[in-house]
Design an enzyme around this catalytic site. Structure first.
Site: not given
Ligand SMILES: Cc1cc2nc3c(=O)[nH]c(=O)nc-3n(C[C@H](O)[C@H](O)[C@H](O)COP(=O)(O)OP(=O)(O)OC[C@H]3O[C@@H](n4cnc5c(N)ncnc54)[C@H](O)[C@@H]3O)c2cc1C
Length: 557
Positions: A12, A32, A40-41, A113, A151, A207, A226, A228, A238, A241, A272, A337, A372, A374
C-alpha cells in the site's frame, strides 16, 4: 530460500514509500504483498490528505488540531515531525504525478474535514487514495526491486531479539518459504475485519501486526478503534467525510440537524468519535429512522457539485443503496473504520525488536492517539513510510547477514498441515463471524465493564475453538480456505488485545467511550497501553506520552 537486504511486507502507500526510501538509500529491496499493489486498501481512500498549504493555515494549527483530535494521547514530538513533513510530502506526490483536484485559481483544492481549524484536506475528487497509489506505483516502477506478488506473510523469523526474515507462502502455488532479510518493514495495513460492520476491505486482517505480536514485539493502544460516522446503512460502504466537508448535513427522523446539540461550534464537522456517538445516541433515544439510521443530506449542494466532487459517493449510493444523493438523503450509520493502535514504533519506524520496522495503519507511532483526524492517515503512510524505509536501510547497511535455516521451515508450517489433515473441526468462516459478532456487541462505540468482561470471555471462547480449526480445501492453488484460517487466527489474537486494553482503561478518551467512566482521567490514564504476548495471553503495561508544547485541555468542538 531467498535473501534480501530489506524486505518490505505490504505494497500500500506505506509499504511502497518505505521501499522507495530504502532503494534511494542504496539498499537491495524486496516487496512482499498478498494483493496486487494497486488492490491495497490505500486505493479505497476517498476524502483526501492533509497539509497546511492554505495561506490562512499553518503547520502549528495542523499540529494543534492533531494533538487535540488525539485527545492528548498523541506523541507530540512525532506529531510535530508529521505536520512539518506534510507540505513537502503532498508536493512530492504531486510531482510524482498525482492528479489532485484544483480550485478556480489553479492551486490545489482543499476541503474542510472534521476536527480541522481550516480547510486543509487536499483531494482528487473522492478517489484520493487511488490517485496517490497509482502515482507512487508508477514512480516506483523506475526503481529496481523484487516483487513477491500474492505472497502472504505468516510469521517472522526471530533469534535473540533480532528479526532475520519472514515466513510466507505463495498463494498461487501454496508453497511456503522463508525469506531472509537484514531488516523487515511491516506495512500490512488495517485490521478492521475484526469487526462485522466495517468500511475496510476483506484483506484488512492485521497479519503483520499479529505476526509482530507473536514474535514478541510490543503493540500499542489497540483499544482505540475508530468508527466512521457515515457508512451506508446496509453494506457499510464508506461515505467520505468529504461529503460533509463539501457541505453535507446530518438529520434525524424528526428532520432536526442534531449535531448542533453535540458540537455547537462546528456541527457536522466535529471529529469522528464525537459525530459517531451523536448518531448512536440519536438512534438509541428513538430519533433515528426505523431500522436504526440517520440521513446524510447532499441535495442542497446541487447536482453539479455532488456529481463532480463526490462522483464515487454518487455511484456507491446509486448502485449499493438504490439512492440518488442528488435528490434523496443517504441512510447512514457508523461502522468500524480505522485502528489507531498497532505495532509500537518510534518516529522513525523502529519497533521493540531489532531489525523490525513498521509504518502505516499497521503501526502506532503514535500521532493519532485516541482518535485520528480524517486526512491524517494517508499522510501518515507517506511520512512514516519514508522514515521507516530510511531507518531500515541504515540498519541493514551495517547488520550482519540474516541467520535463516532451511530445516526450520517445517516448524513454521506444522500447524497448517495439522489444520488440513483434521477430519473434524471448526470452520474458519464461522469462527470469523462469531468473533465479529462479539466485537460488535461488546466492544463497540459505547463500552462498559460488564460488556467488556463478557467480550473477553467470549473472544477467549472463540480462540479456544480456533485451536481445533479445520481446513477442508486440500488444493494448493489459491487455497482461500487456508488463507482464511490463517487470517482468522491473526485477527483473534488482536481482538483479545483490543478487548483487554479496553477493559483495563477505566476512562473515556477519544474513540474509547466508557459509559461507566464517562470522563477523561489524565491523572491516571494519560499513558499508552503496551501489549506483549505472554504465556497466558496479552500482558499489559503502560508507557508515557511525549509532550512538547501543548498542555492537555478539555476537548470541545
Ligand atoms: C474506505 C476507506 C477510506 C479511507 N479514506 C481515507 C481518506 O480519505 N484519508 C485518509 O487520510 N485516510 C483514509 N483512510 C485510511 C487510509 O486509507 C489507510 O489507513 C491507509 O491507506 C493504510 O495504508 P497502508 O499502506 O498502511 O495499508 P494498505 O494500503 O491497506 O496496504 C496494506 C498492504 O499490505 C499487504 N498485506 C497485508 N497482509 C499481508 C500479508 N500477510 N502478507 C503480505 N502482504 C500483506 C496488502 O497486500 C497491501 O499491499 C480510509 C480507509 C478506508 C478503509
Amino acid at each position: 530460500m531467498q535473501q534480501h537486504e530489506v524486505v518490505v511486507v505490504g505494497a500500500g502507500l506505506a509499504g511502497q514509500r518505505a521501499a522507495l526510501a530504502a532503494i534511494e538509500a542504496g539498499r537491495e529491496v524486496a516487496i512482499v504483498s498478498k494483493l496486487h499493489p494497486l488492490r491495497s486498501h490505500s486505493g479505497a481512500a476517498q476524502g483526501g490528505i492533509n497539509a497546511a498549504l492554505g495561506k490562512e493555515d499553518s503547520v502549528d494549527t495542523h499540529i494543534y488540531d492533531t494533538v487535540k483530535g488525539s485527545d492528548y494521547l498523541g506523541d507530540q514530538d512525532a506529531i510535530e515531525l508529521f505536520c512539518r513533513e506534510a507540505g513537502p510530502t503532498v508536493v512530492e506526490m504531486e510531482h510524482f504525478g498525482t492528479i489532485f483536484s484544483r480550485g478556480d485559481d489553479g492551486a490545489l483544492a482543499r476541503r474542510a474535514f472534521g476536527g480541522a481549524g481550516f480547510p486543509r484536506t487536499i483531494y482528487a475528487a473522492d478517489r484520493t487514495g487511488l490517485a496517490l497509489l497509482q502515482a507512487l506505483w508508477e514512480h516506483l516502477g523506475t526503481a529496481r526491486f523484487r516483487l513477491y506478488e500474492e505472497w502472504e506473510l505468516t510469521s517472522l523469523i526471530v533469534r535473540d531479539g533480532r528479526v532475520h526474515g519472514i515466513v510466507a507462502y505463495d498463494r498461487k502455488t501454496g508453497e511456503f518459504d522463508q525469506i531472509g532479510a537484514k531488516a523487515v518493514v511491516l506495512a500490512t495495513g488495517p485490521f478492521g475485519r475484526i469487526y462485522g460492520r466495517t468500511t475496510n476491505a476483506h484483506s484488512c486482517t492485521g497479519d503483520g501486526v499479529a505476526a509482530a505480536y507473536d514474535a514478541g514485539a510490543a503493540l500499542k493502544d489497540l483499544e482505540f478503534v475508530q468508527f466512521h460516522p457515515t457508512a451506508l446503512m446496509e453494506s457499510a460502504i464508506l461515505i467520505t467525510e468529504g461529503a460533509r466537508g463539501e457541505g453535507g448535513i446530518l438529520k434525524n427522523a424528526q428532520g432536526e440537524r442534531f449535531m448542533g446539540k453535540y458540537a455547537p461550534h462546528v456541527f457536522d464537522l466535529a471529529s469522528r468519535d464525537v459525530v459517531s456517538r451523536a448518531i448512536v445516541t440519536e438512534v438509541r433515544e428513538g430519533r433515528g429512522f426505523p431500522g436504526g439510521y440517520v440521513h446524510l443530506e447532499l441535495m442542497h449542494l446541487g447536482k453539479e457539485k455532488v456529481e463532480s466532487r463526490l462522483q464515487e459517493i454518487c455511484d456507491y449510493a446509486r448502485v449499493y443503496a438504490g439512492i440518488d444523493p442528488v435528490v434523496e438523503p443517504i441512510p447512514v450509520y457508523p461502522a468500524q473504520h480505522y485502528m489507531m493502535g498497532g505495532i509500537g514504533t518510534d518516529p522513525h519506524g523502529a519497533t521493540s525488536l531489532r531489525g523490525l520496522f513498521a509504518a502505516g495503519e499497521a503501526a502506532c507511532v503514535s500521532i493519532h492517539g485516541a482518535n485520528r483526524l480524517g486526512g491524517n492517515s494517508l499522510l501518515e503512510t507517506l511520512v512514516f513510510g519514508k522514515q521507516a524505509g530510511i531507518a531500515a536501510a541504515a540498519y541493514a547497511a551495517t547488520a550482519s547477514a540474516p541467520d535463516v535455516r532451511a530445516a526450520e521451515l517445517d516448524q513454521y508450517t506444522a500447524p497448517y498441515r495439522a489444520w488440513s489433515s483434521r477430519k473434524d473441526g471448526e470452520d474458519p468462516a464461522t469462527l470469523r463471524s462469531d468473533m465479529q459478532a462479539v466485537m460488535e456487541r461488546y466492544v463497540g462505540i459505547y463500552r462498559n465493564e460488564a460488556d467488556l468482561l463478557e467480550g473477553v470471555r467470549q473472544i477467549r471462547a472463540v480462540k479456544a475453538r480456533f485451536a481445533n480449526v479445520r481446513v477442508v480445501d486440500q488444493s494448493h492453488v489459491y487455497n482461500m480456505n487456508l488463507a482464511d484460517a490463517i487470517e482468522v487466527g491473526h485477527m483473534l489474537s488482536l481482538a483479545e488485545v483490543i478487548v483487554l486494553g479496553a477493559y483495563a482503561r477505566t476512562e473515556s478518551r477519544g474513540a474509547h467511550a466508557r459509559t461507566d467512566y464517562p470522563k477523561r482521567d489524565d491523572a491516571k490514564w494519560m499513558k499508552h497501553t503496551i501489549a506483549t504476548r505472554g504465556p497466558e495471553g496479552p500482558q499489559l503495561s503502560y508507557a508515557p506520552v511525549a509532550y512538547t508544547r501543548w498542555e492537555p485541555k478539555e476537548r470541545v468542538y
